[in-house]
Design an enzyme around this catalytic site. Structure first.
Site, mmCIF file in Angstrom:
data_model
loop_
_atom_site.group_PDB
_atom_site.id
_atom_site.type_symbol
_atom_site.label_atom_id
_atom_site.label_comp_id
_atom_site.label_asym_id
_atom_site.label_seq_id
_atom_site.Cartn_x
_atom_site.Cartn_y
_atom_site.Cartn_z
ATOM 1 N N HIS A 335 -26.989 -13.918 5.435
ATOM 2 C CA HIS A 335 -28.277 -13.893 6.129
ATOM 3 C C HIS A 335 -28.701 -12.437 6.253
ATOM 4 C CE1 HIS A 335 -31.380 -14.626 9.115
ATOM 5 N NE2 HIS A 335 -31.314 -15.884 8.767
ATOM 6 N N ASP A 392 -28.515 -23.432 6.936
ATOM 7 C CA ASP A 392 -28.675 -24.403 5.846
ATOM 8 C C ASP A 392 -27.358 -24.994 5.381
ATOM 9 O OD1 ASP A 392 -30.983 -22.078 5.176
ATOM 10 O OD2 ASP A 392 -31.596 -24.170 5.232
HETATM 11 C C1 SDX Z 1 -32.794 -18.978 5.613
HETATM 12 O O1 SDX Z 1 -34.796 -14.852 7.311
HETATM 13 C C2 SDX Z 1 -34.515 -15.918 7.940
HETATM 14 O O2 SDX Z 1 -34.493 -15.954 9.152
HETATM 15 C C3 SDX Z 1 -34.267 -17.127 7.100
HETATM 16 C C4 SDX Z 1 -33.814 -18.373 7.825
HETATM 17 C C5 SDX Z 1 -34.889 -18.914 8.709
HETATM 18 O O3 SDX Z 1 -34.555 -19.662 9.634
HETATM 19 O O4 SDX Z 1 -36.091 -18.657 8.415
HETATM 20 O O5 SDX Z 1 -32.654 -18.083 8.581
HETATM 21 C C6 SDX Z 1 -33.461 -19.486 6.824
HETATM 22 O O6 SDX Z 1 -33.464 -18.672 4.669
HETATM 23 C C7 SDX Z 1 -31.290 -18.785 5.631
HETATM 24 C C8 SDX Z 1 -30.763 -18.194 4.298
HETATM 25 C C9 SDX Z 1 -30.659 -19.339 3.283
HETATM 26 N N1 SDX Z 1 -30.339 -18.791 1.954
HETATM 27 C C10 SDX Z 1 -29.143 -18.997 1.392
HETATM 28 O O7 SDX Z 1 -28.198 -19.545 1.950
HETATM 29 C C11 SDX Z 1 -29.048 -18.490 -0.040
HETATM 30 C C12 SDX Z 1 -27.740 -17.714 -0.207
HETATM 31 N N2 SDX Z 1 -27.835 -16.465 0.559
HETATM 32 C C13 SDX Z 1 -28.231 -15.270 -0.181
HETATM 33 O O8 SDX Z 1 -29.230 -15.493 -1.127
HETATM 34 C C14 SDX Z 1 -28.452 -14.076 0.763
HETATM 35 O O9 SDX Z 1 -27.394 -14.032 1.611
HETATM 36 C C15 SDX Z 1 -29.730 -13.990 1.580
HETATM 37 C C16 SDX Z 1 -30.931 -14.101 0.733
HETATM 38 C C17 SDX Z 1 -29.739 -15.036 2.634
HETATM 39 C C18 SDX Z 1 -29.725 -12.615 2.260
HETATM 40 O O10 SDX Z 1 -29.843 -11.676 1.274
HETATM 41 P P1 SDX Z 1 -29.787 -10.098 1.634
HETATM 42 O O11 SDX Z 1 -29.809 -9.843 3.080
HETATM 43 O O12 SDX Z 1 -30.832 -9.437 0.792
HETATM 44 O O13 SDX Z 1 -28.339 -9.744 1.200
HETATM 45 P P2 SDX Z 1 -28.029 -9.001 -0.136
HETATM 46 O O14 SDX Z 1 -28.623 -9.787 -1.258
HETATM 47 O O15 SDX Z 1 -28.402 -7.567 0.027
HETATM 48 O O16 SDX Z 1 -26.428 -9.167 -0.232
HETATM 49 C C19 SDX Z 1 -25.560 -8.184 0.310
HETATM 50 C C20 SDX Z 1 -24.249 -8.365 -0.452
HETATM 51 C C21 SDX Z 1 -24.450 -8.320 -1.974
HETATM 52 O O17 SDX Z 1 -23.240 -7.897 -2.526
HETATM 53 P P3 SDX Z 1 -23.079 -6.306 -2.937
HETATM 54 O O18 SDX Z 1 -24.254 -5.989 -3.855
HETATM 55 O O19 SDX Z 1 -23.140 -5.552 -1.614
HETATM 56 O O20 SDX Z 1 -21.743 -6.231 -3.646
HETATM 57 O O21 SDX Z 1 -23.716 -9.677 -0.173
HETATM 58 C C22 SDX Z 1 -23.675 -10.434 -1.364
HETATM 59 C C23 SDX Z 1 -24.629 -9.773 -2.342
HETATM 60 O O22 SDX Z 1 -24.220 -10.022 -3.696
HETATM 61 N N3 SDX Z 1 -24.138 -11.795 -1.013
HETATM 62 C C24 SDX Z 1 -23.570 -12.915 -1.462
HETATM 63 C C25 SDX Z 1 -24.274 -13.944 -0.824
HETATM 64 N N4 SDX Z 1 -25.227 -13.443 -0.041
HETATM 65 C C26 SDX Z 1 -25.149 -12.094 -0.159
HETATM 66 N N5 SDX Z 1 -22.536 -13.124 -2.331
HETATM 67 C C27 SDX Z 1 -22.220 -14.420 -2.557
HETATM 68 N N6 SDX Z 1 -22.848 -15.494 -1.976
HETATM 69 C C28 SDX Z 1 -23.875 -15.280 -1.116
HETATM 70 N N7 SDX Z 1 -24.498 -16.309 -0.539
#
Ligand code: SDX
Length: 455
Positions: A335, A392
């Site tokens: 998140h 989710d």
């Molecule tokens: C919702 O914003 C809100 O409030 C949203 C929400 C709401 O109520 O409105 O809470 C609802 O959208 C919840 C999120 C649902 N999405 C998912 O579950 C999809 C999977 N999650 C990812 O896509 C991600 O975690 C996000 C989009 C939720 C957050 O992305 P960020 O904050 O931009 O994090 P990032 O992409 O910068 O990741 C940081 C690191 C990265 O690794 P490094 O480059 O540092 O090595 O964490 C890793 C990412 O690769 N990472 C994951 C991951 N999420 C982040 N690795 C594996 N699996 C994951 N799910």
């Protein structure tokens, strides 16, 4: 270089919707931070302290004083507005709706009471709640042409595509009340959207099943009415399942609002140009559909189904999620704000246990989800990146146990979030500092060059 000095203090900004005085926050401009650039230019940046949360540097004069912009892709450290609706503390796993902890609202409130709270800023008195409930009930029906509009979609259209088109099309039915500068028009549009979303959602569902559209039954509660719209058939009496009603009430409460998430920020941006409420909310539906946002609940179930059907080990799945060469991410994890745990995930996990005990359902899938959660929480990759289950992760298991098909999961999310979107849209229009959104950029394209002379 940034230094902080004493500066003037301003009082709270209030506006009155005739029911409750709302404050957009007791902002205290108590200090300034001085920023000096490498070229020697400097700017005094007033610091703003909200009710909760980190102080904010007001950078509005930065370009004028120092000739520079700020750069923040994804706005991870940018406050786009002042708001008194919802507060999140990502480190402590705190979520407040108008100051009330989500855990207390989940236990004691109803979705319509939360709608009133988010819209007007205070919990309703019993009389106000009854009035509000009656108003919503009187707007549950939609124009008969909406049926024809939805029947115009292909039989296999995704319900989110139908919802997106239909919500935008509502602006073609309410010419009498879309003056965004009229608080009464803004209020009736909010009431219409909250009231009609369950009806439209059920039409999208029944169109995809070739089932007849049901009319709302205003003798039922908001959530009972939704279950009847979804699952009743004209040929039989329908009794809402109270276990399902309780679970859906909770899911709607937990998804009602969440600060400046992608879809809410989209609604504010669209609305900032003066777009009407229905067009603005349609942009929120569009943004929510993405799998990184509201589409994640459908993506979580597809992921769990794929793991279950493929027989892939959890360890292999986790390794794929960690592999930078593999675009696969664990849906339902991570998140932008919660770097500890999503308080909604903990509430929903508990509801999952109850639903599966009462209604049965995908116990093997739930066990798989629990195993996936347990193993990721012990894995250094996820611990280092503070990746925890989000709202989710478990909601899909509950929705499937309630008989709601996967392609309707994000529609459920949109139905719940409509009150958050329209409350932020309204707050923006009542904010004395409201301006059209227009971010700048870092230009990295070609330098100025001349058009080649014709030979
Ligand atoms: C919702 O914003 C809100 O409030 C949203 C929400 C709401 O109520 O409105 O809470 C609802 O959208 C919840 C999120 C649902 N999405 C998912 O579950 C999809 C999977 N999650 C990812 O896509 C991600 O975690 C996000 C989009 C939720 C957050 O992305 P960020 O904050 O931009 O994090 P990032 O992409 O910068 O990741 C940081 C690191 C990265 O690794 P490094 O480059 O540092 O090595 O964490 C890793 C990412 O690769 N990472 C994951 C991951 N999420 C982040 N690795 C594996 N699996 C994951 N799910």
């Amino acid at each position: 270089m940034v230094t902080r000095q004493q500066a003037q203090v301003t009082g709270p900004a209030y506006y009155d919707n005739g029911r409750h005085k709302q404050s957009i926050g007791d902002e205290i401009m108590s200090e300034t931070s001085k920023l000096t650039t490498t070229t020697g230019k400097s700017s005094e940046l007033p610091m703003i302290s909200g009710t909760h949360g980190p102080d904010v540097a007001d950078v509005r004069r930065l370009y004028k004083d120092a000739g520079i912009f700020t750069y923040d892709p994804g706005y991870a450290t940018t406050a786009s507005c002042k708001s008194s609706i919802t507060f999140i503390d990502g480190e402590k796993g705190i979520l407040l709706y108008r100051g009330y902890p989500i855990e207390q609202l989940a236990e004691h409130s109803t979705y319509l009471e939360v709608c009133y709270l988010l819209m007007y800023g205070e919990l309703p008195t019993p009389e106000q709640y009854d009035d509000f409930t009656d108003i919503i009930k009187n707007h549950t029906m939609v124009h008969e042409n909406i049926r024809d509009f939805i029947n115009g979609f292909r039989y296999d259209a995704h319900p989110m595509a139908m919802l997106l088109g239909t919500v935008g099309a509502l602006s073609s039915f309410y010419h009498d009340s879309i003056d965004i500068n009229d608080p009464k028009h803004r209020e009736i549009s909010a009431q219409r959207l909250i009231a009609k979303m369950p009806t439209i959602a059920s039409y999208c569902y029944n169109h995809s099943r070739g089932q007849p559209f049901m009319y709302p039954d205003n003798s039922l509660s908001y959530v009972e009415n939704f279950t009847r719209l979804m699952f009743a058939v004209p040929a039989e009496e329908y009794q809402p399942n109270q276990v399902a009603v309780k679970a859906l009430e909770l899911i709607l409460i937990l998804h009602a609002d969440h600060e400046q998430n992608a879809s809410t920020s989209t609604v504010r941006m669209a609305g900032s140009s003066g777009a009407n409420p229905f067009a603005s909310i349609a942009t929120g539906v569009a943004s929510l559909w993405g799998p990184a946002h509201g589409g994640a609940n459908e993506a979580v179930m597809n992921m769990l189904d794929a793991i279950h059907d493929s027989g892939e080990t959890i360890e292999k799945t986790i390794d794929r999620a960690k592999d930078k060469n593999d675009p696969f991410r664990l849906m339902g994890f991570g998140h932008r704000v919660y770097k500890n745990f999503d308080p909604r995930a903990k509430i929903i996990q508990k509801m999952c246990h109850e639903i599966l005990d009462d209604l049965g359902g995908d116990q093997p899938l739930f066990n798989l989800a629990m195993e996936l959660e347990e193993k990721t929480l012990a894995d250094d990759y996820f611990k280092e990146r503070q990746l925890y289950p989000n709202v989710d992760f478990y909601s899909g298991i509950i929705l499937r146990a309630l008989g709601i098909p996967m392609n309707m999961f994000t529609v459920m999310f949109a139905m719940a979030r409509t009150v958050g979107w329209i409350s932020h849209w309204n707050e923006m229009h009542e904010d004395p500092e409201f301006r059209i959104g227009r971010p700048r950029q870092v230009y990295t394209g070609a330098a100025t060059r001349d058009y080649p002379a014709k030979s």
